[in-house]
Design a protein around this motif. Structure first.
Motif, mmCIF file in Angstrom:
data_model
loop_
_atom_site.group_PDB
_atom_site.id
_atom_site.type_symbol
_atom_site.label_atom_id
_atom_site.label_comp_id
_atom_site.label_asym_id
_atom_site.label_seq_id
_atom_site.Cartn_x
_atom_site.Cartn_y
_atom_site.Cartn_z
ATOM 1 N N ALA A 135 0.930 -7.406 -3.199
ATOM 2 C CA ALA A 135 1.941 -6.365 -3.033
ATOM 3 C C ALA A 135 1.352 -4.981 -3.281
ATOM 4 C CB ALA A 135 3.102 -6.615 -3.987
ATOM 5 N N TYR A 136 0.537 -4.840 -4.330
ATOM 6 C CA TYR A 136 -0.040 -3.528 -4.619
ATOM 7 C C TYR A 136 -1.023 -3.111 -3.528
ATOM 8 C CZ TYR A 136 -1.928 0.449 -7.096
ATOM 9 O OH TYR A 136 -2.300 1.731 -7.413
ATOM 10 N N TRP A 137 -1.880 -4.017 -3.129
ATOM 11 C CA TRP A 137 -2.871 -3.722 -2.087
ATOM 12 C C TRP A 137 -2.172 -3.370 -0.772
ATOM 13 C CZ3 TRP A 137 -7.163 -7.777 -0.480
ATOM 14 C CH2 TRP A 137 -8.165 -7.127 0.252
ATOM 15 N N HIS A 138 -1.139 -4.084 -0.432
ATOM 16 C CA HIS A 138 -0.349 -3.833 0.776
ATOM 17 C C HIS A 138 0.253 -2.429 0.737
ATOM 18 C CE1 HIS A 138 3.443 -4.721 3.226
ATOM 19 N NE2 HIS A 138 2.484 -5.038 4.068
ATOM 20 N N SER A 155 -10.629 0.082 3.395
ATOM 21 C CA SER A 155 -10.730 1.502 3.060
ATOM 22 C C SER A 155 -9.716 1.909 2.003
ATOM 23 C CB SER A 155 -10.571 2.368 4.312
ATOM 24 O OG SER A 155 -9.324 2.140 4.927
ATOM 25 N N ALA A 156 -8.573 1.209 1.944
ATOM 26 C CA ALA A 156 -7.575 1.533 0.918
ATOM 27 C C ALA A 156 -8.118 1.289 -0.476
ATOM 28 C CB ALA A 156 -6.313 0.701 1.139
ATOM 29 N N LEU A 157 -9.062 0.386 -0.617
ATOM 30 C CA LEU A 157 -9.633 0.096 -1.929
ATOM 31 C C LEU A 157 -10.495 1.234 -2.454
ATOM 32 C CD1 LEU A 157 -10.645 -3.635 -1.494
ATOM 33 C CD2 LEU A 157 -8.643 -2.710 -2.660
ATOM 34 N N SER A 158 -10.899 2.146 -1.569
ATOM 35 C CA SER A 158 -11.701 3.289 -2.015
ATOM 36 C C SER A 158 -10.853 4.421 -2.549
ATOM 37 C CB SER A 158 -12.566 3.811 -0.858
ATOM 38 O OG SER A 158 -11.747 4.345 0.186
ATOM 39 N N GLU A 159 -9.498 4.287 -2.441
ATOM 40 C CA GLU A 159 -8.601 5.304 -2.983
ATOM 41 C C GLU A 159 -8.749 5.358 -4.500
ATOM 42 O OE1 GLU A 159 -6.457 7.385 -1.604
ATOM 43 O OE2 GLU A 159 -6.589 6.754 0.479
ATOM 44 N N PRO A 160 -8.683 6.551 -5.101
ATOM 45 C CA PRO A 160 -8.690 6.617 -6.561
ATOM 46 C C PRO A 160 -7.424 5.964 -7.105
ATOM 47 C CG PRO A 160 -8.138 8.757 -5.632
ATOM 48 C CD PRO A 160 -8.550 7.875 -4.483
ATOM 49 N N PRO A 161 -7.476 5.450 -8.332
ATOM 50 C CA PRO A 161 -6.297 4.779 -8.891
ATOM 51 C C PRO A 161 -5.055 5.643 -8.911
ATOM 52 C CG PRO A 161 -8.207 4.337 -10.249
ATOM 53 C CD PRO A 161 -8.618 5.377 -9.241
ATOM 54 N N HIS A 162 -5.200 6.942 -9.137
ATOM 55 C CA HIS A 162 -4.052 7.837 -9.162
ATOM 56 C C HIS A 162 -4.382 9.039 -8.291
ATOM 57 C CE1 HIS A 162 -2.449 5.433 -12.358
ATOM 58 N NE2 HIS A 162 -3.557 5.571 -13.024
ATOM 59 N N ALA A 206 -3.051 0.005 -10.313
ATOM 60 C CA ALA A 206 -4.436 -0.112 -9.878
ATOM 61 C C ALA A 206 -5.254 -0.985 -10.816
ATOM 62 C CB ALA A 206 -5.059 1.281 -9.770
ATOM 63 N N ALA A 207 -4.937 -0.940 -12.105
ATOM 64 C CA ALA A 207 -5.681 -1.761 -13.065
ATOM 65 C C ALA A 207 -5.524 -3.247 -12.759
ATOM 66 C CB ALA A 207 -5.200 -1.456 -14.486
ATOM 67 N N GLU A 208 -4.308 -3.654 -12.360
ATOM 68 C CA GLU A 208 -4.074 -5.049 -11.983
ATOM 69 C C GLU A 208 -4.921 -5.411 -10.762
ATOM 70 O OE1 GLU A 208 -2.200 -7.340 -13.364
ATOM 71 O OE2 GLU A 208 -0.861 -6.281 -14.718
ATOM 72 N N LEU A 209 -4.958 -4.527 -9.785
ATOM 73 C CA LEU A 209 -5.728 -4.779 -8.560
ATOM 74 C C LEU A 209 -7.206 -4.937 -8.886
ATOM 75 C CD1 LEU A 209 -5.733 -4.809 -5.375
ATOM 76 C CD2 LEU A 209 -6.236 -2.372 -5.526
ATOM 77 N N ILE A 210 -7.725 -3.995 -9.668
ATOM 78 C CA ILE A 210 -9.152 -4.011 -9.983
ATOM 79 C C ILE A 210 -9.515 -5.246 -10.802
ATOM 80 C CG2 ILE A 210 -10.947 -2.801 -11.295
ATOM 81 C CD1 ILE A 210 -9.416 -0.176 -10.518
ATOM 82 N N ALA A 211 -8.641 -5.615 -11.735
ATOM 83 C CA ALA A 211 -8.950 -6.732 -12.634
ATOM 84 C C ALA A 211 -8.876 -8.082 -11.933
ATOM 85 C CB ALA A 211 -7.995 -6.707 -13.821
ATOM 86 N N ARG A 212 -8.012 -8.214 -10.929
ATOM 87 C CA ARG A 212 -7.731 -9.541 -10.380
ATOM 88 C C ARG A 212 -8.187 -9.759 -8.945
ATOM 89 N NH1 ARG A 212 -4.058 -8.781 -14.344
ATOM 90 N NH2 ARG A 212 -3.632 -10.609 -15.634
ATOM 91 N N LEU A 213 -8.555 -8.706 -8.225
ATOM 92 C CA LEU A 213 -8.974 -8.903 -6.834
ATOM 93 C C LEU A 213 -10.269 -9.709 -6.816
ATOM 94 C CD1 LEU A 213 -8.222 -8.107 -3.915
ATOM 95 C CD2 LEU A 213 -9.823 -6.205 -4.139
#
Length: 508
Positions: free
Chosen positions: A464-467, A493-500, A224-231
């Motif tokens: 890949a992570y977002w998918h 809506s998947a982006l609103s999921e908590p990281p873990h 999730a950290a990669e997604l948040i940092a780079r999206l």
């Protein structure tokens, strides 16, 4: 999140032990293991099967931390030659805490009796340094653990799983929970270890980030950290093309749906202007389903060279290119695919039929900002080296990328992305994605991320992570029957999921 090979972890452990002492390091590990035992134990009686090394010592350290409300039994393999000061300290503390010590059972009947009605079994037989397959004298304990109804918690890696490759060449513990200490080990994230690891946790035991960072980044977990940092975020003053303008060459009379899915994936990933180039036969289906996208047709009578020119003209107004979903396998289509790839300057993603057309022409892609996204079958042909065997995915992908210099995303339960430097392992995949067309959606997502300015390797790992995150979201809403068409509308809506626990790794 650090991912270290067993050799790297030993080097880091040595650094940390110099600073804080081996005894303190094992005590910290024991405390973290005890925390997880308290979360997962289904009853007051708990047992551990402990091997001769420090992995076994961690069991003593953990049980020493638990209070007398737990009936604690350790069945240990003794080996004085390998007993470290840290293990001896843990054994003394466990004895003083009232932990019961027994010899390791020598047959499955005795091992089953040892487990009895326990609420938890701690697997501390072998850690990251084990040689595979394990010695046969441990088979009885492993069989008993796997046949029990107790919750099974493995320390660092389930015994019998190769911590580097994820291979299980012999008997191996099937854990419900695995706790990696200090850092993840690559084997925990790879097939076929995923079937043995269960819920994966990673705990800090006092090793400093600076000590972990002394090791080369051979592996990395895409989380999730990669997604948040780079999206990418859409700028406030953005227009439709600056928001991302991917151009897709996709679809045929036989497979118009693949182009639709890719285009919808691109649009829902945030593209401002999606253009699809397709055949005349496929165009009516695309126009019926893609209200917002521009659909451009290539007449069947048009030569391959003219079609290449048409696509390159459109590329002058695009910011990324995607090629492959649903295209035909005929030679004319192949000539178009290769002709565009040879001349286009945009970053691009190639999937599906495009991989067929590139298989014997990979030299065209060597200097390109390109991502290939094969599944195992496509990779077998693309690589020219046949099917990929168990435990071979990492090395086969490394060899391919070093030979071709093309960023490649190899799909699977553990999707791998390699750029020639770091092997990125996606942690969000799930079996809801095992349905036709989900790869086409991924192609569209990556196309948009490229169109928004991400480098190929970053677009591949974020995509890949977002998918995978979106597949998890769809599975939560529909326990059966998730289809590829569900994914595009669930991307936001998947982006609103908590990281873990969105990914497979939980950190504490």
């Amino acid at each position: 999140m650090f991912v270290l090979t067993p050799e790297q972890m030993r080097a880091v452990d040595a650094l940390a032990a110099q600073r804080m002492g081996e005894v303190e390091l094992m005590r910290n590990a024991g405390a973290r293991i005890a925390e997880l035992i308290e979360r997962h134990a289904r009853g007051p009686r708990i047992v551990a099967f402990a091997g001769p090394g420090n992995n076994g010592g961690d069991a003593f350290a953990a049980f020493a931390e638990l209070d007398a409300s737990y009936e604690r039994h350790i069945y240990a393999q003794e080996d004085e030659r390998s007993s470290s000061p840290a293990r001896r300290d843990a054994e003394l503390r466990a004895h003083d805490a009232g932990v019961h010590l027994h010899p390791l059972p020598q047959n499955e009947t005795a091992a089953r009796a040892a487990i009895g009605e326990s609420g938890l079994v701690l697997d501390a037989l072998f850690g990251t340094g084990a040689r595979m397959p394990l010695p046969p004298q441990y088979a009885a304990a492993i069989a008993a653990v796997n046949g029990s109804d107790a919750e099974v918690l493995a320390i660092d890696v389930p015994s019998g799983v190769d911590a580097l490759t994820g291979a299980t060449p012999g008997d191996a513990v099937r854990a419900d929970v695995t706790l990696a200490l200090g850092a993840l080990k690559p084997g925990l994230l790879l097939e076929n270890a995923r079937a043995f690891v269960g819920a994966l946790w990673c705990a800090s035991i006092g090793i400093a980030d600076a000590e972990l960072a002394t090791q080369d980044r051979i592996y990395a977990a895409v989380d999730a950290a990669e997604l948040i940092a780079r999206l990418p975020e859409r700028p406030a003053d953005s227009d439709k093309r600056r928001s991302g303008a991917p151009l897709l060459f996709a679809g045929s009379s036989q497979f118009p749906g693949a182009a639709i899915l890719a285009a919808r994936g691109a649009a829902r990933a945030g593209a401002g202007y999606v253009t699809v180039v397709t055949s005349e036969a496929a165009a009516p289906a695309l126009r019926a389903h893609l209200v917002e996208a521009v659909v451009v047709t290539i007449p069947e009578s048009q030569s391959a060279a003219a079609a290449v020119g048409t696509i390159l003209d459109l590329a002058n107004h695009a910011t990324a290119f995607a090629v492959g979903p649903g295209l035909g396998l005929d030679e004319r289509t192949g000539a178009i695919v290769r002709g565009v790839a040879e001349r286009i300057e945009l970053p691009f993603v190639a999937d599906a039929s495009a991989l067929f057309h590139f298989a014997k022409h990979l030299e065209l892609l060597r200097a390109k900002r390109c991502v290939l996204t094969p599944h195992a079958g496509e990779f077998a042909r693309l690589s020219g080296k046949g099917s990929v065997g168990d435990g071979e995915r990492v090395e086969r992908l490394r060899e391919f990328v070093h030979r071709t210099a093309i960023v490649t995303l190899l799909k699977g339960q553990s999707t791998l992305i390699y750029d020639g430097a770091t092997m990125h392992v996606n942690t969000s995949g799930n079996n809801a994605l095992a349905t036709a067309g989900t790869g086409d959606v991924l192609t569209g997502i990556i196309a948009t991320l490229l169109a928004q300015g991400l480098a190929p390797v970053d677009a591949a790992r974020v995509g890949a992570y977002w998918h995978g995150l979106t597949g998890k979201r769809c599975a939560a809403e529909r326990s059966r029957g998730v289809i590829a068409g569900d994914l595009p509308d669930a991307l936001a809506s998947a982006l609103s999921e908590p990281p873990h626990p969105a990914g497979i790794v939980r950190v504490f």
